[in-house]
Design a protein around this motif. Structure first.
Motif, PDB file in Angstrom:
ATOM      1  N   ALA A  87       0.833  -1.208   0.000  1.00 41.16           N
ATOM      2  CA  ALA A  87       0.000   0.000   0.000  1.00 41.16           C
ATOM      3  C   ALA A  87       0.861   1.249   0.000  1.00 41.16           C
ATOM      4  O   ALA A  87       0.588   2.210  -0.730  1.00 41.16           O
ATOM      5  CB  ALA A  87      -0.926  -0.004   1.209  1.00 41.16           C
ATOM      6  N   ILE A  88       1.909   1.257   0.809  1.00 42.72           N
ATOM      7  CA  ILE A  88       2.773   2.432   0.914  1.00 42.72           C
ATOM      8  C   ILE A  88       3.553   2.655  -0.383  1.00 42.72           C
ATOM      9  O   ILE A  88       3.742   3.791  -0.820  1.00 42.72           O
ATOM     10  CB  ILE A  88       3.713   2.267   2.124  1.00 42.72           C
ATOM     11  CG1 ILE A  88       2.892   2.412   3.415  1.00 42.72           C
ATOM     12  CG2 ILE A  88       4.854   3.284   2.094  1.00 42.72           C
ATOM     13  CD1 ILE A  88       3.582   1.922   4.658  1.00 42.72           C
ATOM     14  N   HIS A 231       2.077   1.270  14.921  1.00 48.64           N
ATOM     15  CA  HIS A 231       1.948  -0.051  14.299  1.00 48.64           C
ATOM     16  C   HIS A 231       0.478  -0.364  14.000  1.00 48.64           C
ATOM     17  O   HIS A 231       0.179  -1.038  13.006  1.00 48.64           O
ATOM     18  CB  HIS A 231       2.541  -1.139  15.178  1.00 48.64           C
ATOM     19  CG  HIS A 231       2.513  -2.488  14.519  1.00 48.64           C
ATOM     20  ND1 HIS A 231       3.444  -2.873  13.577  1.00 48.64           N
ATOM     21  CD2 HIS A 231       1.634  -3.512  14.620  1.00 48.64           C
ATOM     22  CE1 HIS A 231       3.151  -4.084  13.144  1.00 48.64           C
ATOM     23  NE2 HIS A 231       2.047  -4.493  13.752  1.00 48.64           N
ATOM     24  N   LYS A 232      -0.422   0.112  14.837  1.00 51.67           N
ATOM     25  CA  LYS A 232      -1.844  -0.087  14.564  1.00 51.67           C
ATOM     26  C   LYS A 232      -2.237   0.599  13.245  1.00 51.67           C
ATOM     27  O   LYS A 232      -3.033   0.054  12.469  1.00 51.67           O
ATOM     28  CB  LYS A 232      -2.686   0.485  15.709  1.00 51.67           C
ATOM     29  CG  LYS A 232      -2.464  -0.176  17.049  1.00 51.67           C
ATOM     30  CD  LYS A 232      -2.987  -1.591  17.087  1.00 51.67           C
ATOM     31  CE  LYS A 232      -4.472  -1.633  17.179  1.00 51.67           C
ATOM     32  NZ  LYS A 232      -4.985  -3.028  17.315  1.00 51.67           N
ATOM     33  N   ILE A 233      -1.670   1.774  12.988  1.00 52.57           N
ATOM     34  CA  ILE A 233      -1.933   2.458  11.714  1.00 52.57           C
ATOM     35  C   ILE A 233      -1.359   1.650  10.563  1.00 52.57           C
ATOM     36  O   ILE A 233      -1.987   1.506   9.503  1.00 52.57           O
ATOM     37  CB  ILE A 233      -1.354   3.888  11.743  1.00 52.57           C
ATOM     38  CG1 ILE A 233      -2.065   4.740  12.801  1.00 52.57           C
ATOM     39  CG2 ILE A 233      -1.472   4.548  10.360  1.00 52.57           C
ATOM     40  CD1 ILE A 233      -1.477   6.136  12.972  1.00 52.57           C
ATOM     41  N   LEU A 234      -0.164   1.094  10.756  1.00 55.81           N
ATOM     42  CA  LEU A 234       0.448   0.250   9.727  1.00 55.81           C
ATOM     43  C   LEU A 234      -0.445  -0.948   9.418  1.00 55.81           C
ATOM     44  O   LEU A 234      -0.708  -1.261   8.245  1.00 55.81           O
ATOM     45  CB  LEU A 234       1.822  -0.226  10.196  1.00 55.81           C
ATOM     46  CG  LEU A 234       2.596  -1.103   9.209  1.00 55.81           C
ATOM     47  CD1 LEU A 234       3.105  -0.271   8.047  1.00 55.81           C
ATOM     48  CD2 LEU A 234       3.753  -1.818   9.894  1.00 55.81           C
ATOM     49  N   ASP A 235      -0.911  -1.635  10.462  1.00 52.21           N
ATOM     50  CA  ASP A 235      -1.818  -2.764  10.271  1.00 52.21           C
ATOM     51  C   ASP A 235      -3.061  -2.335   9.496  1.00 52.21           C
ATOM     52  O   ASP A 235      -3.522  -3.040   8.584  1.00 52.21           O
ATOM     53  CB  ASP A 235      -2.248  -3.337  11.624  1.00 52.21           C
ATOM     54  CG  ASP A 235      -1.221  -4.279  12.226  1.00 52.21           C
ATOM     55  OD1 ASP A 235      -0.289  -4.695  11.517  1.00 52.21           O
ATOM     56  OD2 ASP A 235      -1.368  -4.607  13.419  1.00 52.21           O
ATOM     57  N   MET A 236      -3.614  -1.198   9.864  1.00 55.93           N
ATOM     58  CA  MET A 236      -4.822  -0.712   9.206  1.00 55.93           C
ATOM     59  C   MET A 236      -4.575  -0.448   7.718  1.00 55.93           C
ATOM     60  O   MET A 236      -5.418  -0.768   6.867  1.00 55.93           O
ATOM     61  CB  MET A 236      -5.321   0.555   9.889  1.00 55.93           C
ATOM     62  CG  MET A 236      -6.627   1.080   9.313  1.00 55.93           C
ATOM     63  SD  MET A 236      -7.043   2.710   9.943  1.00 55.93           S
ATOM     64  CE  MET A 236      -5.767   3.726   9.177  1.00 55.93           C
ATOM     65  N   PHE A 237      -3.411   0.136   7.388  1.00 55.90           N
ATOM     66  CA  PHE A 237      -3.064   0.347   5.981  1.00 55.90           C
ATOM     67  C   PHE A 237      -3.126  -0.976   5.212  1.00 55.90           C
ATOM     68  O   PHE A 237      -3.687  -1.059   4.117  1.00 55.90           O
ATOM     69  CB  PHE A 237      -1.668   0.950   5.855  1.00 55.90           C
ATOM     70  CG  PHE A 237      -1.604   2.439   6.048  1.00 55.90           C
ATOM     71  CD1 PHE A 237      -2.737   3.186   6.272  1.00 55.90           C
ATOM     72  CD2 PHE A 237      -0.390   3.099   5.990  1.00 55.90           C
ATOM     73  CE1 PHE A 237      -2.685   4.560   6.441  1.00 55.90           C
ATOM     74  CE2 PHE A 237      -0.311   4.479   6.150  1.00 55.90           C
ATOM     75  CZ  PHE A 237      -1.464   5.203   6.383  1.00 55.90           C
ATOM     76  N   GLY A 238      -2.495  -2.013   5.771  1.00 58.18           N
ATOM     77  CA  GLY A 238      -2.479  -3.313   5.112  1.00 58.18           C
ATOM     78  C   GLY A 238      -3.865  -3.906   4.977  1.00 58.18           C
ATOM     79  O   GLY A 238      -4.218  -4.468   3.931  1.00 58.18           O
ATOM     80  N   ASP A 239      -4.680  -3.786   6.029  1.00 56.77           N
ATOM     81  CA  ASP A 239      -6.027  -4.358   6.012  1.00 56.77           C
ATOM     82  C   ASP A 239      -6.930  -3.626   5.018  1.00 56.77           C
ATOM     83  O   ASP A 239      -7.691  -4.253   4.279  1.00 56.77           O
ATOM     84  CB  ASP A 239      -6.635  -4.303   7.417  1.00 56.77           C
ATOM     85  CG  ASP A 239      -5.865  -5.156   8.413  1.00 56.77           C
ATOM     86  OD1 ASP A 239      -5.081  -6.018   7.976  1.00 56.77           O
ATOM     87  OD2 ASP A 239      -6.042  -4.956   9.633  1.00 56.77           O
ATOM     88  N   LEU A 240      -6.846  -2.298   4.987  1.00 57.20           N
ATOM     89  CA  LEU A 240      -7.695  -1.537   4.062  1.00 57.20           C
ATOM     90  C   LEU A 240      -7.258  -1.703   2.617  1.00 57.20           C
ATOM     91  O   LEU A 240      -8.073  -1.549   1.695  1.00 57.20           O
ATOM     92  CB  LEU A 240      -7.709  -0.052   4.439  1.00 57.20           C
ATOM     93  CG  LEU A 240      -8.392   0.317   5.760  1.00 57.20           C
ATOM     94  CD1 LEU A 240      -8.452   1.836   5.928  1.00 57.20           C
ATOM     95  CD2 LEU A 240      -9.790  -0.281   5.865  1.00 57.20           C
TER      96      LEU A 240
END
Length: 278
Positions: A87-88, A231-240
């Motif tokens: 995503a990034i 890290h929660k934001i990172l996880d969210m990026f991957g999930d979305l």
């Protein structure tokens, strides 16, 4: 469409099972992130419709190859950090071959994946912007996640853990410091580690790939302030990104409170229906 210029070969141990996984990533013009797991020739796309589980990590699977016991032989665990890196870097067209059913954990963040993509070379551009046609939300007790249309991307993520540094704390995304999100490591309560390992999980956890939350402080020095929330934001990026649209290409306001993979992916299901090009 964005792919890589050169093939990537790497390997590392997995977080849950602590097994060595060899990974080969090849450029593709198919317009999808395809995963070939467990050394098979069967592939499935990294998308929300192929979500299998959010227990402990995000697991994707090939639903077309379900066996008689209701299990899935062809699945890939711990997809979130890899998908966050995609995503990034806005990569949306590659073939990923795993020798096991779980992605390597590396240092517990997306840092190694992003570095590997950049070393291989990123081919193409994706500047298409999206917003939501109407608000997307999930509300359940103390947990909430809301996505609203906006003129730019803003993210605020709040947590409330039983830890002095992480009680009623929140972090807002700063795109100028995106590296702090990329390198934010996975985390967990140190006191729970033995319990999870007895249940067959977290066998690959070590001080290099996981931030352990102690009664006071951490098992390792943090890379940035409030690293676990980042890290929660990172996880969210991957999930979305399982919607097929990178959050970095979204023009929306994302507000999250005390959520995790289960909530991220529930919202992703609805988000996919309401994304519109600008």
């Amino acid at each position: 469409m964005v792919t890589i210029k050169n093939e990537i070969r790497t390997s590392g141990n997995s977080l849950m099972k602590n097994k060595l996984c060899e990974v080969v990533i090849k450029p593709s013009r198919g317009g999808k992130i395809r995963i070939f797991a467990n050394g098979s020739e069967v592939s499935f796309n990294a998308e929300i419709d192929n979500l299998f589980s959010t227990d402990h990590c995000v697991t994707l699977c090939s639903k077309e190859h379900r066996n008689l016991l209701g299990d899935y032989k062809y699945k890939a665990m711990l997809c979130e950090h890899f998908m966050a890196a995609c995503a990034i870097c806005k990569i949306d067209s590659i073939d990923v071959y795993l020798s096991e059913i779980e992605f390597p954990i590396f240092d517990g963040s997306a840092k190694v994946w992003v570095e590997l993509f950049k070393q291989a070379g990123i081919d193409g551009k994706n500047d298409v912007l999206y917003t939501v046609s109407e608000p997307v939300y999930y509300l359940n007790g103390k947990t909430s996640m809301v996505i609203l249309p906006d003129k730019e991307l803003t993210v605020s993520y709040a947590v409330n853990y039983d830890h002095p540094d992480l009680t009623r704390r929140w972090v807002s995304l700063d795109l100028k410091n995106i590296q702090e999100i990329i390198e934010a490591r996975t985390f967990g309560f140190y006191k729970d580690l033995k319990k999870y390992q007895m249940l067959g999980f977290a066998k690959g956890v070590n001080i290099d790939n996981t931030v352990g939350l102690k009664d006071i402080g951490y098992t390792t020095e943090l890379r940035s302030v409030h690293e676990p929330i980042k890290h929660k934001i990172l996880d969210m990026f991957g999930d979305l990104y399982l919607t097929g649209v990178s959050p970095l290409n979204m023009r929306a306001q994302i507000l999250v409170k005390e959520a995790g993979h289960a909530v991220h992916t529930k919202v992703a299901h609805e988000l996919k229906k309401k994304l519109v090009r600008i």
